[in-house]
Write an enzyme that holds these catalytic residues in place. Structure first.
Site, PDB file in Angstrom:
ATOM      1  N   HIS A 370      -9.808   9.295   3.554  1.00 59.61           N
ATOM      2  CA  HIS A 370      -9.101   9.103   2.689  1.00 59.61           C
ATOM      3  C   HIS A 370      -7.941  10.057   2.374  1.00 59.61           C
ATOM      4  O   HIS A 370      -7.228   9.947   1.536  1.00 59.61           O
ATOM      5  CB  HIS A 370      -9.799   9.282   1.400  1.00 59.61           C
ATOM      6  CG  HIS A 370     -10.777   7.912   0.995  1.00 59.61           C
ATOM      7  ND1 HIS A 370     -10.326   6.715   0.267  1.00 59.61           N
ATOM      8  CD2 HIS A 370     -12.199   7.613   1.248  1.00 59.61           C
ATOM      9  CE1 HIS A 370     -11.192   5.942   0.192  1.00 59.61           C
ATOM     10  NE2 HIS A 370     -12.230   6.355   0.803  1.00 59.61           N
ATOM     11  N   LYS A 561      -2.130   8.908 -13.403  1.00 58.30           N
ATOM     12  CA  LYS A 561      -2.870   9.418 -12.186  1.00 58.30           C
ATOM     13  C   LYS A 561      -3.400  10.845 -12.256  1.00 58.30           C
ATOM     14  O   LYS A 561      -2.702  11.506 -13.018  1.00 58.30           O
ATOM     15  CB  LYS A 561      -2.022   9.094 -11.022  1.00 58.30           C
ATOM     16  CG  LYS A 561      -0.685   9.693 -11.041  1.00 58.30           C
ATOM     17  CD  LYS A 561       0.074   9.457  -9.765  1.00 58.30           C
ATOM     18  CE  LYS A 561       0.820   8.053  -9.571  1.00 58.30           C
ATOM     19  NZ  LYS A 561       0.203   7.215  -8.538  1.00 58.30           N
ATOM     20  N   ARG A 562      -4.167  11.097 -11.266  1.00 54.85           N
ATOM     21  CA  ARG A 562      -4.614  12.631 -11.382  1.00 54.85           C
ATOM     22  C   ARG A 562      -3.229  13.619 -11.326  1.00 54.85           C
ATOM     23  O   ARG A 562      -2.094  12.892 -10.664  1.00 54.85           O
ATOM     24  CB  ARG A 562      -5.491  12.990 -10.238  1.00 54.85           C
ATOM     25  CG  ARG A 562      -6.739  12.544 -10.657  1.00 54.85           C
ATOM     26  CD  ARG A 562      -7.472  13.046 -11.526  1.00 54.85           C
ATOM     27  NE  ARG A 562      -7.758  14.563 -11.561  1.00 54.85           N
ATOM     28  CZ  ARG A 562      -8.827  15.084 -11.233  1.00 54.85           C
ATOM     29  NH1 ARG A 562      -9.869  14.246 -11.493  1.00 54.85           N
ATOM     30  NH2 ARG A 562      -9.342  16.311 -10.961  1.00 54.85           N
ATOM     31  N   THR A 669      -3.782   3.024  -5.515  1.00 54.31           N
ATOM     32  CA  THR A 669      -4.388   2.098  -5.961  1.00 54.31           C
ATOM     33  C   THR A 669      -3.833   1.506  -7.380  1.00 54.31           C
ATOM     34  O   THR A 669      -3.712   0.767  -7.878  1.00 54.31           O
ATOM     35  CB  THR A 669      -5.765   1.998  -6.142  1.00 54.31           C
ATOM     36  OG1 THR A 669      -6.653   2.822  -6.899  1.00 54.31           O
ATOM     37  CG2 THR A 669      -6.474   1.700  -4.908  1.00 54.31           C
ATOM     38  N   LYS A 673      -2.145  -2.131  -9.440  1.00 50.89           N
ATOM     39  CA  LYS A 673      -2.636  -2.446 -10.742  1.00 50.89           C
ATOM     40  C   LYS A 673      -1.312  -2.895 -11.785  1.00 50.89           C
ATOM     41  O   LYS A 673      -1.008  -3.833 -12.060  1.00 50.89           O
ATOM     42  CB  LYS A 673      -3.313  -1.239 -11.564  1.00 50.89           C
ATOM     43  CG  LYS A 673      -4.717  -0.855 -10.918  1.00 50.89           C
ATOM     44  CD  LYS A 673      -5.407   0.340 -11.684  1.00 50.89           C
ATOM     45  CE  LYS A 673      -6.380   0.761 -10.716  1.00 50.89           C
ATOM     46  NZ  LYS A 673      -6.628   2.304 -11.248  1.00 50.89           N
TER      47      LYS A 673
HETATM   48  C1  LIG Z   1      -6.613   3.478 -10.475  1.00 53.26           C
HETATM   49  C2  LIG Z   1      -6.973   4.685 -11.201  1.00 53.26           C
HETATM   50  C3  LIG Z   1      -6.615   6.006 -10.224  1.00 53.26           C
HETATM   51  C4  LIG Z   1      -5.984   5.931  -9.143  1.00 53.26           C
HETATM   52  O1  LIG Z   1      -4.689   6.137  -9.542  1.00 53.26           O
HETATM   53  P1  LIG Z   1      -3.442   6.467  -8.317  1.00 53.26           P
HETATM   54  O2  LIG Z   1      -2.166   6.462  -9.001  1.00 53.26           O
HETATM   55  O3  LIG Z   1      -3.645   5.405  -7.307  1.00 53.26           O
HETATM   56  O4  LIG Z   1      -3.887   7.936  -7.809  1.00 53.26           O
HETATM   57  C5  LIG Z   1      -7.091   7.068 -10.938  1.00 53.26           C
HETATM   58  N1  LIG Z   1      -7.762   7.224 -12.186  1.00 53.26           N
HETATM   59  C6  LIG Z   1      -8.020   5.916 -12.488  1.00 53.26           C
HETATM   60  C7  LIG Z   1      -8.908   6.308 -14.108  1.00 53.26           C
HETATM   61  C8  LIG Z   1      -7.971   4.738 -12.341  1.00 53.26           C
HETATM   62  O5  LIG Z   1      -8.113   3.560 -13.025  1.00 53.26           O
END
Ligand SMILES: *Cc1c(COP(=O)(O)O)cnc(C)c1O
Length: 823
Positions: A370, A561-562, A669, A673
C-alpha cells in the site's frame, strides 16, 4: 482424526417473514424479550438495538445457508487479514442490501419511531485509519456480493480511531467509545478461542521416530476470543463473516495474589492481556514502531492462522491441500509475520518438511503493498523479534538463507542486490523488513493502481522483482457502489434508474448508458436538482455544527482525507489565501462564490499535519469574517471526519480535490467516491487519478502539476524551490502573509517554520506546483460559469465510474490471485 460434524440435511428454522406487520411485531418482541424494555420507557438506543436485532435475524438465515454451502461444496475459502476495517455504520447497509429499507421504515413509523433518527444514532465503527481500512470494508461487501466464501480477520479494538474535536482551531484527540451501548451486530464465540504465546525459548525435541524438531515454549500466554459480524452482499447474495479477535487473560484473576491481599496485582495479568486489543494505533502510512504494535500484529495473525488451519483440518484432514482450499490475502505488511507463523505451524507443529512447507506457504499467501514511502515500510529490530518471537526469528533467518542462496546461485546477484533482497536490513541496527518477508512468502504481490505497481517494480522491490519477475501484478482499488452511491445518494440512484433503467444496480458498468444523456438539458436540470438537495443537507449540517452559513449556490470545493503533507492540504489552503487576496484586490471582477470544505484527522504525533489543521481554521476565521469578501469565499473545517460524515459530504461535492505530490498516493479511494457522485476532479497524475483520467477522458477531469518523473528529477537534482516562489508574485504574497502572522496575530510566528520549509526543501513540491494548481482552479471557475458544460462533465464522471467498483477489483483478485470463481 478429522471430525466432520456437519449434517448437511439438518432441518433449519423457517426464514423470517419480511412484511411490515412481521417486522413491526418482531421489533416489539426484540424490545421486550431481548432488551427487556417496555415501549413506554424504551430509549432511542433501545429501539435501535431492537431494530438491528430484527434486521439481523433476516440476515442470519442467509448466513447459515452460506456457511452450510461452503462445507457441502468444498469450495475454496478466501481469508482477508487486515489490522484495520473502517466499517462505519452497518444498519442502513444491511437493510439496503436485503431490500428491507422500506418495510422497516414503515414498521417503525407505525411504532412512532423515525428510521432516519435511528440510522444517525448507530455508532460509526472506525476500526481503521483511512483508505487501507476502508478498502478492507468495501472488499468484504464485494466478496459477499460476488458469492465468494470469505472471512475478514482483524482486531476488535475497544477504542477505534480517536474522536477529533477542535479547541481554538487545534485538533484535540478524545477516546472513541463505539461499544459504549454494546454492539448488537456481533456474536461472541467463546468456543472459538485460541492461545497466543509470546517470549520464552526454543527447544529441540526428538520425536519417537528419531527426528529432531524445534519446539517453541513461550513464557507468556493469552487468549484470543472471536467476535463475529455478518457481512451481507447486494441482494443478500451471500453472507460472510468478519471475525475480530479480542485479547483476554488465561486467568482472569490471580487468586493467590488476591487472597494474599494484593488486589491490584491479582488483576495485572488481565489488564496486560486486554491492553493488546484496547486501542487502534492512530498513525496512517507510518509504522508505529512500538512493541505493543508488534504484539497486536502477531496476536491477530496467530489467532487467525490457528482458526484457518483448524477449519481446514476439520474439513480436509491434512495440510498439503491448503493452497487448493485456502487463499490468505495480507493487507499490507501488518499481518506479514503470518508467513513465519504458518511455517512454524506446518514444520514444528505438523512435522512437514521445510521445502514442502515453503511451497504450501507461498501457494497460500498473497500480499498487497500500500505504500512506497521508504520511511513508511515496516521493519522490526532483530533484538525485539528475538525476545518476543524467538522461533519466528529462527524461521526468518532460515527463509533468508534460502532466498539469498537463490539470489547468489541462480540469479548471480551482486552484493548490493543481495543486500537489497535480504530480509535483514543491516543499516544501523539490524532489522527485519516485513515487506521483503511478505514478498518472498507469497505467490502474488500486488500494487493498488497501475502507476503504483509500476513504481513498485522500479523502487522498493526492484531486485526482488528481478529475482521473481512473475509475482508482481496490479489490482487497482475500488469502492462498493452500494454504500458510496446507492445508499449515500438515493436521489441520484433514483434519477439514474428512471433514466436508464435499474440494470446498473446489478452491473455498475451499465452506468455508461448515462453518457448518451449527459448533454440533455432535461436530464441536466434533474441532475442539478439532486445535487442541490444534497448540498442543502450539507449546508444545514455545517450550520448546525459550525454555525457557519454557506450558500448551496456556491461551488462546493471539497478535500476530505487524512491530513498528510503528501496529500497537500497546504497547497489547497495557500490557494484559498491567494484567492482571498485576489478577490480583495479585484472586487470588480465577476467572482463566483466558492466554499472550500476540509475534513480529516492528523496522527496525534504528526506536528506539521496538526499545524496545517490549525492553519486551515485560522484562515477560515479571517476569510469568513471579512466583509470585503462579500461571501464569495468561505472556508470550513468539519471536525471528526469518518465514514458517516463522508457519506453526507461526498454526494454534496461539486469539486473533488485529489492533489497529492505525483508518485506518493498509492491509489486513493476517496477520488472514486466523488466520481461516482458526479463531482469533477481537480488532481495530479497520481495513484488511481491516472486511470480516472483514462476512463472519463481528458475533457472531463482537471489535471495539473508535475509528473512522477518530474518530481523525481527535481528531487534528485536538489533543485532550489526558491526560484518557483520568487517567480510567482501571487504565491510569494500568500506565503508572506501566512508566515508573517496575518492569520495568526495572537502568535505571528506560528507558521514561520511550516512556510520556511517550502523555501528550504519543499519535499512535497507545494511551491513548484502552485502556479499550475492556480491555473487549474481558474479553469474550474470558467467551467462552473458554463453550467451545461459543467453538468455534462459531472454526469460523464458518474457514467465512467464502473471500473472503480470494488466488484471489479475483487473479480480480478479472485481470478488472478485466489483462483476462486465469482458470481
Ligand atoms: C474513503 C475514505 C478514506 C480514504 O480517502 P482518500 O481520499 O483516498 O485518502 C479515508 N477515510 C474515510 C473515512 C473514507 O471514507
Amino acid at each position: 482424526m478429522p471430525q466432520k460434524p456437519i449434517v448437511y440435511d439438518a432441518p433449519t428454522p423457517e426464514p423470517r417473514a419480511t412484511t411490515v406487520e412481521a417486522l413491526q411485531a418482531q421489533i416489539l418482541e426484540k424490545l421486550t424479550y431481548s432488551i427487556g424494555k417496555d415501549p413506554i420507557v424504551a430509549r432511542p438506543h433501545d429501539w435501535l438495538a431492537a431494530t438491528i436485532y430484527a434486521v439481523r435475524d433476516r440476515i442470519m438465515d442467509r448466513w447459515m445457508e452460506s456457511s452450510r454451502e461452503t462445507w457441502r461444496t468444498s469450495n475454496k475459502r478466501v481469508y482477508y487479514l487486515s489490522l484495520e476495517f473502517l466499517i462505519g455504520r452497518l444498519m442502513r447497509d444491511a437493510m439496503s442490501n436485503v431490500q428491507l429499507m422500506e418495510p422497516v421504515q414503515q414498521a417503525l413509523k407505525n411504532l412512532n419511531v423515525d428510521l432516519g433518527d435511528l440510522i444517525n444514532m448507530e455508532p460509526d465503527a472506525a476500526l481503521g485509519n483511512g483508505g487501507l481500512g476502508r478498502l478492507a470494508a468495501c472488499f468484504l461487501e464485494s466478496m459477499s456480493t460476488l458469492k465468494i466464501p470469505a472471512y475478514g480477520y482483524g482486531i476488535r479494538y475497544v477504542h477505534g480511531l480517536f474522536r477529533q474535536e477542535m479547541s481554538e482551531g487545534w485538533q484535540v484527540e478524545l477516546p472513541e467509545e463505539w461499544l459504549a451501548h454494546g454492539n448488537p451486530w456481533e456474536f461472541e464465540r467463546r468456543e472459538s478461542a485460541y492461545e497466543v504465546g509470546f517470549g520464552g525459548h526454543v527447544e529441540p525435541v526428538t520425536d519417537p521416530d528419531g527426528l529432531i524438531r524445534q519446539e517453541w515454549r513461550p513464557n507468556d500466554h493469552l487468549l484470543a476470543v472471536a467476535y463475529d459480524t455478518p457481512i451481507v452482499g447486494w441482494r443478500g447474495a451471500r453472507v460472510n463473516t468478519l471475525r475480530l479477535w479480542s485479547a483476554q487473560p488465561i486467568d482472569p484473576i490471580l487468586l493467590d495474589k488476591f487472597n494474599s491481599g494484593d488486589h491490584i496485582g491479582a488483576l495485572e495479568e488481565s489488564a496486560r492481556a486486554e491492553a493488546i486489543t484496547r486501542v487502534l494505533y492512530p498513525a496512517d502510512s507510518t509504522p508505529a514502531g512500538q512493541e505493543l504494535r508488534l504484539r497486536q500484529e502477531f496476536f491477530f495473525s496467530s489467532a487467525s492462522l490457528q482458526d484457518i488451519v483448524r477449519r481446514h483440518i476439520q474439513q480436509y484432514g491434512d495440510l498439503t491441500s491448503l493452497p487448493d482450499k485456502v487463499a490468505i490475502q495480507l493487507n499490507d505488511t501488518h499481518p506479514a509475520i503470518s508467513v513465519a507463523e504458518l511455517m512454524r505451524i506446518l514444520v514444528d507443529d505438523n512435522g512437514m518438511k521445510w521445502a514442502d512447507a515453503w511451497k504450501v506457504t507461498k501457494g497460500t499467501f498473497g500480499y498487497t503493498n500500500h505504500t512506497l514511502l521508504p520511511e513508511a515500510l515496516e521493519s522490526w529490530p532483530v533484538a525485539l523479534l528475538e525476545r518476543l518471537l524467538p522461533r519466528h526469528m529462527q524461521i526468518i533467518y532460515q527463509i533468508n538463507a534460502d532466498i539469498l542462496g537463490e539470489a547468489r546461485n541462480r540469479a548471480k546477484f551482486t552484493d548490493q542486490q543481495i543486500a537489497n533482497v535480504s530480509l535483514i536490513d543491516e543499516h544501523g541496527g539490524r532489522r527485519v523488513r516485513m515487506g521483503q518477508l511478505a514478498f518472498v512468502g507469497s505467490h502474488s504481490i500486488n500494487g493498488v493502481s497501475a502507476l503504483h505497481t509500476e513504481l513498485m517494480k522500479q523502487t522498493v522491490f526492484a531486485d526482488l522483482h528481478k529475482l521473481y519477475p512473475e509475482r508482481i501484478n496490479n489490482k487497482t482499488n475500488g469502492i462498493t457502489p452500494r454504500r458510496w452511491l446507492m445508499q449515500c445518494n438515493p436521489g441520484l440512484t433514483r434519477l439514474i434508474s428512471d433514466r436508464i433503467g435499474p440494470a446498473f444496480l446489478d452491473d455498475i458498468e451499465k452506468l455508461r448508458g448515462l453518457e448518451a444523456h449527459a448533454d440533455d438539458p432535461g436530464f441536466q436540470s434533474q441532475f442539478a436538482a439532486v445535487k442541490r438537495a444534497n448540498k442543502e443537507r450539507l449546508a444545514r449540517l455545517i450550520k448546525d455544527r459550525m454555525n457557519i452559513t454557506v450558500s448551496p449556490e456556491a461551488l462546493f470545493d471539497v478535500q476530505i482525507k487524512r491530513i498528510h503533507e503528501y496529500k497537500r492540504q497546504l497547497l489547497n489552503i495557500i490557494q484559498a489565501v491567494a484567492l482571498y487576496d485576489e478577490i480583495r484586490a479585484h472586487p470588480e471582477r465577476d467572482w463566483m462564490p466558492r466554499v472550500k470544505i476540509f475534513a480529516g484527522k492528523a496522527a496525534p504525533s504528526y506536528w506539521n499535519a496538526k499545524l496545517i489543521i490549525k492553519l486551515i481554521n485560522d484562515v477560515a476565521r479571517v476569510i469568513n469574517n471579512d466583509p470585503a469578501v462579500r461571501g464569495l469565499l468561505k472556508v470550513v473545517f468539519l471536525p471528526n471526519y469518518n465514514v458517516s460524515l463522508a457519506e453526507v459530504i461526498v454526494p454534496a461535492a461539486d469539486l473533488s480535490e485529489q492533489i497529492s505530490t505525483a508518485g506518493m498516493e498509492a491509489s486513493g479511494t476517496g477520488n472514486m467516491k466523488f466520481m461516482a457522485n458526479g463531482a469533477i476532479t481537480i488532481g495530479t497524475m497520481d495513484g488511481a487519478n491516472v486511470e480516472m483520467h483514462k476512463e472519463v477522458g481528458a475533457d472531463n477531469i482537471v489535471i495539473f502539476g508535475l509528473s512522477t518523473e518530474e518530481v523525481e528529477d527535481k528531487r534528485s537534482r536538489n533543485e532550489v524551490p526558491r526560484t518557483a516562489i520568487d517567480s510567482s508574485p501571487r504565491l510569494s504574497e500568500a506565503l508572506e502573509s501566512i508566515a508573517s502572522g496575518v492569520f495568526s496575530p495572537d502568535d505571528p510566528h506560528r507558521y514561520r517554520d511550516l512556510i520556511g520549509g517550502l523555501y528550504d526543501h519543499d519535499w512535497f513540491m507545494v511551491a513548484r506546483d502552485f502556479d499550475s494548481y492556480w491555473d487549474a482552479q481558474m479553469r474550474v471557475n470558467a467551467l462552473w460559469n458554463n453550467k451545461p458544460k459543467w453538468l455534462g462533465m459531472a454526469i460523464r464522471n458518474t457514467a465512467a465510474v464502473g471500473f472503480f467498483s470494488s466488484d471489479r477489483t475483487i473479480r480480478q483478485y479472485a481470478h488472478d490471485i485466489w483462483n476462486v470463481p465469482t458470481a
